[in-house]
Design a protein around this motif. Structure first.
Motif, PDB file in Angstrom:
ATOM      1  N   GLU A  81       0.796  -1.228   0.000  1.00 29.44           N
ATOM      2  CA  GLU A  81       0.000   0.000   0.000  1.00 29.44           C
ATOM      3  C   GLU A  81       0.831   1.283   0.000  1.00 29.44           C
ATOM      4  O   GLU A  81       0.438   2.298   0.573  1.00 29.44           O
ATOM      5  N   GLY A  82       1.993   1.254  -0.638  1.00 35.97           N
ATOM      6  CA  GLY A  82       2.795   2.463  -0.763  1.00 35.97           C
ATOM      7  C   GLY A  82       3.589   2.843   0.464  1.00 35.97           C
ATOM      8  O   GLY A  82       4.202   3.913   0.522  1.00 35.97           O
ATOM      9  N   ARG A  83       3.596   2.003   1.495  1.00 32.42           N
ATOM     10  CA  ARG A  83       4.475   2.134   2.661  1.00 32.42           C
ATOM     11  C   ARG A  83       4.404   3.519   3.325  1.00 32.42           C
ATOM     12  O   ARG A  83       5.422   4.058   3.762  1.00 32.42           O
ATOM     13  N   GLU A  84       3.210   4.072   3.407  1.00 33.17           N
ATOM     14  CA  GLU A  84       3.024   5.355   4.082  1.00 33.17           C
ATOM     15  C   GLU A  84       3.405   5.256   5.551  1.00 33.17           C
ATOM     16  O   GLU A  84       3.014   4.321   6.249  1.00 33.17           O
ATOM     17  N   THR A  85       4.188   6.211   6.037  1.00 27.27           N
ATOM     18  CA  THR A  85       4.663   6.192   7.418  1.00 27.27           C
ATOM     19  C   THR A  85       3.507   6.068   8.410  1.00 27.27           C
ATOM     20  O   THR A  85       2.554   6.850   8.376  1.00 27.27           O
ATOM     21  N   GLU A  87       1.364   3.664   8.586  1.00 23.83           N
ATOM     22  CA  GLU A  87       0.226   2.900   8.081  1.00 23.83           C
ATOM     23  C   GLU A  87       0.582   1.417   7.935  1.00 23.83           C
ATOM     24  O   GLU A  87       1.728   1.004   8.111  1.00 23.83           O
ATOM     25  N   GLY A  89       1.024  -0.696   5.441  1.00 30.32           N
ATOM     26  CA  GLY A  89       2.079  -1.132   4.534  1.00 30.32           C
ATOM     27  C   GLY A  89       3.468  -0.860   5.059  1.00 30.32           C
ATOM     28  O   GLY A  89       4.397  -1.658   4.844  1.00 30.32           O
ATOM     29  N   GLN A  90       3.642   0.261   5.762  1.00 28.63           N
ATOM     30  CA  GLN A  90       4.955   0.559   6.359  1.00 28.63           C
ATOM     31  C   GLN A  90       5.289  -0.472   7.430  1.00 28.63           C
ATOM     32  O   GLN A  90       6.430  -0.932   7.540  1.00 28.63           O
ATOM     33  N   ARG A 257      -3.975  14.786   2.927  1.00 34.02           N
ATOM     34  CA  ARG A 257      -3.266  13.717   3.613  1.00 34.02           C
ATOM     35  C   ARG A 257      -2.589  14.265   4.865  1.00 34.02           C
ATOM     36  O   ARG A 257      -2.237  15.441   4.935  1.00 34.02           O
ATOM     37  N   ASP A 352      10.127   3.968   3.595  1.00 36.22           N
ATOM     38  CA  ASP A 352       8.762   4.495   3.497  1.00 36.22           C
ATOM     39  C   ASP A 352       8.526   5.108   2.126  1.00 36.22           C
ATOM     40  O   ASP A 352       9.467   5.389   1.372  1.00 36.22           O
ATOM     41  N   GLY A 355       2.300   6.302   0.068  1.00 35.53           N
ATOM     42  CA  GLY A 355       1.018   5.636   0.296  1.00 35.53           C
ATOM     43  C   GLY A 355       0.027   5.720  -0.843  1.00 35.53           C
ATOM     44  O   GLY A 355       0.400   5.706  -2.025  1.00 35.53           O
ATOM     45  N   VAL A 361      -2.300   3.473  -5.630  1.00 33.76           N
ATOM     46  CA  VAL A 361      -1.191   3.059  -4.775  1.00 33.76           C
ATOM     47  C   VAL A 361       0.110   3.562  -5.383  1.00 33.76           C
ATOM     48  O   VAL A 361       0.416   3.287  -6.547  1.00 33.76           O
TER      49      VAL A 361
END
Length: 559
Positions: A81-85, A87, A89-90, A257, A352, A355, A361
């Motif tokens: 999921e884009g490794r958003e800090t 979240e 996926g991170q 965001r 990171d 997201g 994504v």
């Protein structure tokens, strides 16, 4: 051609000699008196020792396109999921990296953590609400229509502001908009975007007439304002080709965001940043479009700041943000050295990304999945070397950090709360985007930008040069070391937080491309054939640093 051992070769010669004797015609026998074996043994010529294996190359060759692709196909997949800090996926990426470190036999060095590979810390997530208003006199202006903000906000409730105009907000040798502004600590500034221009449209402060950092990067102006202790900066764009409404609409998805800051910051925060439409700025400055145009023309003509006649008026602003706490984590893997284990080399990358935006994504395969998997592959290479009896003399910390996209936050946290003392940290080699090609190098041989290697240690710079010449033979591009580089890449990745503490750094980077911070930054666009030698160059430089006799010197200070 296969290789044979010395003894196999000797046996073959002996067999051939015996066969030849058996097939020779019969001759008169001659009685030979034999001497003892000791007496008949002639001294043998000394056999030259085989050349020592080039261990750096041996283990550098274990960094392969296939392995880089394998790791990147996981970390840059939609599942993350884009490794958003902060979240999901991170968190998944942190677990994946930690497991790779553990499987390689690296130590988790973080004490008092539920997972010794994870350095947890608390952040504050804040999101702009739509309740922002700005009132000048009897005129009330709307959020995202007439103004918007970026970063933090000191205006949670209605606040009366007496602004200070500081022209272009520039400060450098020979040019300072702050020289006559007095003490601006705690104050709110009005700053013009752009920079002084000559009559023929060239930047007066740029190199060879090209835009300087002041013209291209508002963050440079915000940084000066922060250093001066300003509370906020209100930026004004007077470019006639700009359209504030369109810019605000383009920014809306990003501003929706959350932004992130440290929960318990001990240092003063960055100056808050706001952007206002020209019509709002005229009201705030108590002037007109014509008079403001006359002011900028006078600055251009003089080539230096000039006094303005503007009398900024008080205004009231409300710009609230919704706030909540959360935790995030850096991922650390440690390999202890042999005879110089108290000295630490850091190999870093941020894992990171940005997201999901507008339902898309953003997988960040290049930014910075490519750097993250480079660190994993270097860890694999050093782990294999150690397993086979060739571990590094110095200790190595493999450091993947979070929050880079939010302001280099993970590396800032580590350097403010180091697991190993920074005075024992000899260097940081940082890898951020090494999987693509920028427009400048399209159709050209494999290259890499190296940034910052010349800032603190001449030895580090020469180490990178020497290892490239010996092994990878790429085009090394150092253009972004120029202090006047308007892109300011040296200040925009995690190595800089080490450099601030006088730790020598080198930043490896492929430059930006059309998919930078976009949904198109996918694994299938990664050029693994170029990524492999780039990753190996970082490894070769690391091998040199970790195994040389003397720690590299810090012999300059070009921050």
């Amino acid at each position: 051609m296969k290789k044979y051992s010395f003894y196999a070769l000797l046996l073959a010669v002996c067999c051939a000699t015996t066969a030849g004797a058996q097939n020779a015609p019969d001759k008169t026998k001659v009685k030979i008196k034999r001497k003892s074996e000791a007496a008949t043994s002639a001294p043998q010529a000394a056999v030259a020792p085989a050349p020592a294996a080039d261990l750096a190359q041996t283990y550098g060759n274990t960094i392969t396109q296939e392995d880089l692709r394998k790791h990147l196909s996981v970390l840059a997949s939609d599942a993350y999921e884009g490794r958003e800090t902060g979240e999901k996926g991170q968190k998944m990426a942190a677990e994946y990296i930690a497991k790779q470190f553990a499987d390689l036999g690296l130590t988790g060095p973080v004490k008092n953590s539920d997972n010794p590979y994870l350095q947890h810390f608390t952040m504050e997530r804040s999101t702009w609400t739509d309740a922002g208003t700005l009132k000048v006199g009897s005129q009330t202006y709307k959020w995202m229509t007439d103004f918007y903000g970026y970063g933090n906000s000191p205006f949670q409730t209605a606040t009366v502001v007496q602004p200070v105009f500081v022209g272009y907000g520039i400060e450098q040798d020979g040019y300072s908009d702050y020289a006559t502004a007095g003490d601006v600590k705690g104050k709110d500034l009005i700053v013009l975007l752009g920079e002084p221009m000559s009559a023929d449209g060239k930047a007066l402060l740029g190199k060879d007439g090209n835009p300087s950092k002041w013209g291209n990067e508002y963050r440079a102006k915000a940084a000066v304002a922060t250093q001066k202790g300003a509370r906020s900066v209100f930026f004004v764009d007077l470019n006639p080709n700009s359209n504030f409404g369109k810019t605000a609409a383009r920014m809306a998805p990003y501003l929706a965001r959350p932004s992130i800051a440290f929960k318990d910051a001990t240092q003063p925060g960055r100056a808050a940043m706001f952007f206002v439409a020209p019509a709002v700025a005229y009201q705030m400055l108590g002037t007109t479009q014509t008079n403001l145009a006359k002011y900028t023309a006078a600055v251009n003509k003089a080539g230096k700041p000039v006094a303005s006649t503007f009398k900024p008026v008080k205004f009231t602003i409300t710009a609230p943000k919704k706030k909540e706490d959360f935790t995030t984590e850096n991922v650390l893997g440690f390999m202890e050295g042999t005879d110089k284990k108290d000295e630490i080399l850091v190999l870093s990358a941020h894992y990171d990304h940005i997201g999901i935006i507008n339902g898309q994504v953003n997988n960040g395969a290049d930014d910075d999945g490519s750097g993250t998997v480079t660190v994993l592959e270097m860890a694999q290479a050093f782990a294999q070397a150690k397993k086979e009896g060739h571990g590094p003399r110095r200790s190595i910390l493999f450091l993947t950090v979070t929050g880079e996209e939010k302001g280099l936050l993970g590396s800032e946290y580590y350097t403010d709360h180091p697991v190993f003392p920074l005075e024992q940290t000899i260097a940081d080699l940082n890898t951020d985007m090494v999987g693509r090609t920028d427009k400048e190098h399209e159709g050209k041989p494999t290259y890499i930008y190296v940034i910052g290697s010349d800032k603190l240690s001449s030895e580090l710079h020469n180490i990178v040069l020497a290892n490239n010449e010996k092994y990878t033979k790429m085009d090394l591009d150092f253009r972004f070391n120029d202090p006047q580089d308007p892109n300011r890449f040296y200040y925009r990745s995690d190595h800089y937080n080490f450099a601030k503490h006088k730790v020598p750094v080198a930043f490896f980077f492929n430059g930006v491309h059309d998919d930078y911070h976009g949904a198109g930054d996918e694994v299938e666009k990664i050029e693994f054939q170029k990524m492999e030698p780039r990753a190996r160059l970082v490894f070769y430089s690391a091998w040199d640093l970790a195994n040389r006799d003397n720690r590299i010197v810090v012999d300059s200070n070009k921050l």
